[in-house]
Design a protein around this motif. Structure first.
Motif, PDB file in Angstrom:
ATOM      1  N   VAL A   1       0.834  -1.197   0.000  1.00 44.34           N
ATOM      2  CA  VAL A   1       0.000   0.000   0.000  1.00 44.34           C
ATOM      3  C   VAL A   1       0.870   1.248   0.000  1.00 44.34           C
ATOM      4  O   VAL A   1       0.627   2.203  -0.766  1.00 44.34           O
ATOM      5  N   LEU A   2       1.890   1.278   0.836  1.00 47.97           N
ATOM      6  CA  LEU A   2       2.753   2.456   0.926  1.00 47.97           C
ATOM      7  C   LEU A   2       3.522   2.695  -0.371  1.00 47.97           C
ATOM      8  O   LEU A   2       3.795   3.844  -0.733  1.00 47.97           O
ATOM      9  N   LYS A   3       3.862   1.636  -1.069  1.00 46.89           N
ATOM     10  CA  LYS A   3       4.593   1.789  -2.335  1.00 46.89           C
ATOM     11  C   LYS A   3       3.686   2.293  -3.459  1.00 46.89           C
ATOM     12  O   LYS A   3       4.145   3.005  -4.362  1.00 46.89           O
ATOM     13  N   ASN A   4       2.414   1.909  -3.420  1.00 40.90           N
ATOM     14  CA  ASN A   4       1.534   2.180  -4.558  1.00 40.90           C
ATOM     15  C   ASN A   4       0.584   3.359  -4.389  1.00 40.90           C
ATOM     16  O   ASN A   4      -0.058   3.764  -5.363  1.00 40.90           O
ATOM     17  N   CYS A   5       0.468   3.897  -3.201  1.00 40.27           N
ATOM     18  CA  CYS A   5      -0.425   5.051  -3.039  1.00 40.27           C
ATOM     19  C   CYS A   5       0.252   6.309  -3.583  1.00 40.27           C
ATOM     20  O   CYS A   5       1.439   6.312  -3.906  1.00 40.27           O
ATOM     21  N   ASP A   6      -0.519   7.381  -3.673  1.00 38.43           N
ATOM     22  CA  ASP A   6       0.000   8.621  -4.262  1.00 38.43           C
ATOM     23  C   ASP A   6       0.740   9.499  -3.253  1.00 38.43           C
ATOM     24  O   ASP A   6       1.618  10.277  -3.630  1.00 38.43           O
ATOM     25  N   LEU A   7       0.361   9.377  -1.996  1.00 39.52           N
ATOM     26  CA  LEU A   7       0.963  10.229  -0.971  1.00 39.52           C
ATOM     27  C   LEU A   7       0.863   9.533   0.378  1.00 39.52           C
ATOM     28  O   LEU A   7      -0.159   8.904   0.692  1.00 39.52           O
ATOM     29  N   ILE A   8       1.928   9.648   1.187  1.00 41.96           N
ATOM     30  CA  ILE A   8       1.932   9.109   2.551  1.00 41.96           C
ATOM     31  C   ILE A   8       1.888  10.272   3.529  1.00 41.96           C
ATOM     32  O   ILE A   8       2.748  11.162   3.491  1.00 41.96           O
ATOM     33  N   LEU A   9       0.882  10.273   4.385  1.00 39.14           N
ATOM     34  CA  LEU A   9       0.739  11.297   5.414  1.00 39.14           C
ATOM     35  C   LEU A   9       1.419  10.800   6.685  1.00 39.14           C
ATOM     36  O   LEU A   9       1.017   9.799   7.267  1.00 39.14           O
ATOM     37  N   CYS A  10       2.471  11.493   7.098  1.00 43.29           N
ATOM     38  CA  CYS A  10       3.298  11.048   8.219  1.00 43.29           C
ATOM     39  C   CYS A  10       3.163  11.995   9.403  1.00 43.29           C
ATOM     40  O   CYS A  10       3.063  13.217   9.229  1.00 43.29           O
ATOM     41  N   GLU A  11       3.204  11.432  10.587  1.00 48.75           N
ATOM     42  CA  GLU A  11       3.243  12.274  11.783  1.00 48.75           C
ATOM     43  C   GLU A  11       4.511  13.125  11.773  1.00 48.75           C
ATOM     44  O   GLU A  11       4.497  14.307  12.101  1.00 48.75           O
TER      45      GLU A  11
ATOM     46  N   THR B   1       5.858  12.094   0.585  1.00 53.55           N
ATOM     47  CA  THR B   1       5.337  12.192   1.947  1.00 53.55           C
ATOM     48  C   THR B   1       4.928  13.622   2.270  1.00 53.55           C
ATOM     49  O   THR B   1       5.421  14.579   1.664  1.00 53.55           O
ATOM     50  N   ARG B   2       4.039  13.730   3.248  1.00 58.48           N
ATOM     51  CA  ARG B   2       3.613  15.035   3.740  1.00 58.48           C
ATOM     52  C   ARG B   2       3.320  14.911   5.229  1.00 58.48           C
ATOM     53  O   ARG B   2       2.788  13.891   5.677  1.00 58.48           O
ATOM     54  N   SER B   3       3.651  15.926   5.991  1.00 57.38           N
ATOM     55  CA  SER B   3       3.428  15.887   7.434  1.00 57.38           C
ATOM     56  C   SER B   3       1.960  16.115   7.775  1.00 57.38           C
ATOM     57  O   SER B   3       1.315  17.013   7.215  1.00 57.38           O
ATOM     58  N   LEU B   4       1.443  15.298   8.660  1.00 57.26           N
ATOM     59  CA  LEU B   4       0.127  15.515   9.239  1.00 57.26           C
ATOM     60  C   LEU B   4       0.262  15.227  10.729  1.00 57.26           C
ATOM     61  O   LEU B   4       0.450  14.082  11.137  1.00 57.26           O
ATOM     62  N   HIS B   5       0.214  16.290  11.538  1.00 58.57           N
ATOM     63  CA  HIS B   5       0.434  16.143  12.972  1.00 58.57           C
ATOM     64  C   HIS B   5      -0.574  16.980  13.746  1.00 58.57           C
ATOM     65  O   HIS B   5      -1.459  17.632  13.155  1.00 58.57           O
ATOM     66  N   ALA B   6      -0.450  16.965  15.054  1.00 58.76           N
ATOM     67  CA  ALA B   6      -1.439  17.604  15.913  1.00 58.76           C
ATOM     68  C   ALA B   6      -1.566  19.110  15.668  1.00 58.76           C
ATOM     69  O   ALA B   6      -2.613  19.699  15.931  1.00 58.76           O
ATOM     70  N   HIS B   7      -0.498  19.731  15.143  1.00 59.62           N
ATOM     71  CA  HIS B   7      -0.514  21.185  14.973  1.00 59.62           C
ATOM     72  C   HIS B   7      -1.069  21.636  13.623  1.00 59.62           C
ATOM     73  O   HIS B   7      -1.369  22.826  13.451  1.00 59.62           O
ATOM     74  N   ASN B   8      -1.211  20.706  12.665  1.00 62.94           N
ATOM     75  CA  ASN B   8      -1.705  21.148  11.358  1.00 62.94           C
ATOM     76  C   ASN B   8      -2.890  20.343  10.829  1.00 62.94           C
ATOM     77  O   ASN B   8      -3.447  20.678   9.782  1.00 62.94           O
TER      78      ASN B   8
ATOM     79  N   LEU C   1      -2.224   6.977   5.649  1.00 64.74           N
ATOM     80  CA  LEU C   1      -1.923   7.683   6.902  1.00 64.74           C
ATOM     81  C   LEU C   1      -1.110   6.767   7.795  1.00 64.74           C
ATOM     82  O   LEU C   1      -1.519   5.631   8.074  1.00 64.74           O
ATOM     83  N   ILE C   2       0.065   7.234   8.236  1.00 64.28           N
ATOM     84  CA  ILE C   2       0.870   6.485   9.193  1.00 64.28           C
ATOM     85  C   ILE C   2       1.251   7.407  10.345  1.00 64.28           C
ATOM     86  O   ILE C   2       1.243   8.634  10.207  1.00 64.28           O
ATOM     87  N   SER C   3       1.561   6.813  11.490  1.00 69.28           N
ATOM     88  CA  SER C   3       2.058   7.585  12.622  1.00 69.28           C
ATOM     89  C   SER C   3       3.533   7.263  12.814  1.00 69.28           C
ATOM     90  O   SER C   3       4.112   6.464  12.064  1.00 69.28           O
TER      91      SER C   3
ATOM     92  N   PRO D   1      -2.083  11.552  15.985  1.00 68.16           N
ATOM     93  CA  PRO D   1      -2.930  12.438  15.173  1.00 68.16           C
ATOM     94  C   PRO D   1      -3.738  11.661  14.138  1.00 68.16           C
ATOM     95  O   PRO D   1      -3.461  10.500  13.856  1.00 68.16           O
ATOM     96  N   GLY D   2      -4.732  12.337  13.555  1.00 63.93           N
ATOM     97  CA  GLY D   2      -5.477  11.751  12.453  1.00 63.93           C
ATOM     98  C   GLY D   2      -6.976  11.725  12.615  1.00 63.93           C
ATOM     99  O   GLY D   2      -7.698  11.511  11.639  1.00 63.93           O
ATOM    100  N   PHE D   3      -7.473  11.957  13.835  1.00 64.36           N
ATOM    101  CA  PHE D   3      -8.916  11.848  14.061  1.00 64.36           C
ATOM    102  C   PHE D   3      -9.727  12.806  13.189  1.00 64.36           C
ATOM    103  O   PHE D   3     -10.713  12.385  12.571  1.00 64.36           O
ATOM    104  N   PRO D   4      -9.381  14.107  13.106  1.00 63.10           N
ATOM    105  CA  PRO D   4     -10.181  15.006  12.256  1.00 63.10           C
ATOM    106  C   PRO D   4     -10.239  14.535  10.805  1.00 63.10           C
ATOM    107  O   PRO D   4     -11.289  14.632  10.154  1.00 63.10           O
TER     108      PRO D   4
END
Length: 286
Positions: A32-42, A60-67, A87-89, A99-102
């Motif tokens: 999944v991580l190899k074939n998806c378009d973007l990985i959202l990382c903590e 990759t792109r950051s997704l954390h508690a502050h953004n 989405l990975i942590s 993070p990730g609930f919203p």
């Protein structure tokens, strides 16, 4: 992908990653991580080691508690247009104190398909080896950092009618276990997992005072990440209350609140109020 054609529609994958040992990841997760378009990382810097280890070159792109509240809408818009994202942590299963609930909440509201890719979880890893009853258990995440709040939290767990699991930080673990030992009696069982799946993994088990002493034996025992499980002797009350006491407790149970009923029964029969309360609570599950 073997189970889903990534070109059909946008999907948000929630992917569990290792909590320590890099081998603790599924083939499906890597795919999944190899074939998806973007990985959202903590934290993209933290995740870089894992991704490089499996030759995953996905952006990759950051997704954390502050953004996460600010960028979730734009991420979901891309998924609705056909992008597939994961989405990975930093470690373990996302959203378990991460993070990730919203993002997930809004995805469901907008009818976007959310697919779990299961794997490691520190909570489940500890419970699997703790030797404590796990049906039921409650996970509390990180507990309050200040002493008075922490003591109040521990007190709120009483009576221990189930197993409770929570995280604690390395710089508070020693003091936290001392506080726990002042609240729990010697019959309560405690299991602490330190650095699970990592090189210096260690499992401490015993009552609260015993585990506290084990942790305090060396400053090395106070380093790393900690998961704590606490459990009581759930059925002990039924072994010490006589028949008349149990009968009165069962008679009063539907008539008043458990604490009030326990007080009345304890006063009438000279029984231990805590044990009566435990009996009333547990009898509801019979």
């Amino acid at each position: 992908m073997t189970d889903t054609n990534l070109k059909d529609s946008g999907i948000l994958y929630v992917v569990a990653t290792p909590i320590g040992h890099l081998d603790d990841i599924s083939y499906r997760a890597v795919e999944v991580l190899k074939n998806c378009d973007l990985i959202l990382c903590e934290d993209t810097r933290h995740s870089k080691r894992l991704l490089q280890n499996y030759n995953i070159t996905t952006a990759t792109r950051s997704l954390h508690a502050h953004n996460e509240h600010h960028i979730s809408a734009s991420i979901l818009a891309q998924i609705k247009q056909g992008s597939h994202m994961a989405l990975i942590s930093d470690a373990g299963t996302p959203l378990i104190s991460d993070p990730g609930f919203p993002l997930i909440e809004q995805a469901h509201q907008q009818g976007i398909k959310v697919m779990p890719i299961p794997g490691a979880s520190a909570v489940i890893a500890l419970l699997s080896v703790a030797g404590l009853p796990v049906q039921p258990f409650t996970f509390h995440g990180f507990i309050p950092p200040k002493k008075n709040q922490r003591l109040a939290f521990y007190q709120s767990l009483l009576p221990l009618n189930q197993t409770h699991v929570f995280y604690e930080s390395s710089h508070r673990i020693a003091k936290s276990l001392v506080d726990l030992s002042t609240i729990l009696d010697s019959e309560a069982r405690v299991c602490v997992g330190r650095e699970l799946t990592k090189r210096f993994e260690h499992i401490y088990s015993g009552n609260a005072e015993e585990v506290s002493q084990q942790i305090q034996e060396s400053t090395n025992h106070q380093k790393g990440e900690f998961v704590i499980a606490v459990s009581g002797r759930i059925s002990s009350a039924t072994l010490t209350l006589n028949d008349d006491t149990q009968k009165l407790a069962l008679l009063l149970k539907p008539l008043m609140a458990p604490k009030q009923a326990a007080s009345v029964v304890a006063e009438h029969h000279g029984a231990n109020k805590k044990q009566v309360y435990e009996f009333i609570i547990n009898s509801s599950n019979d």
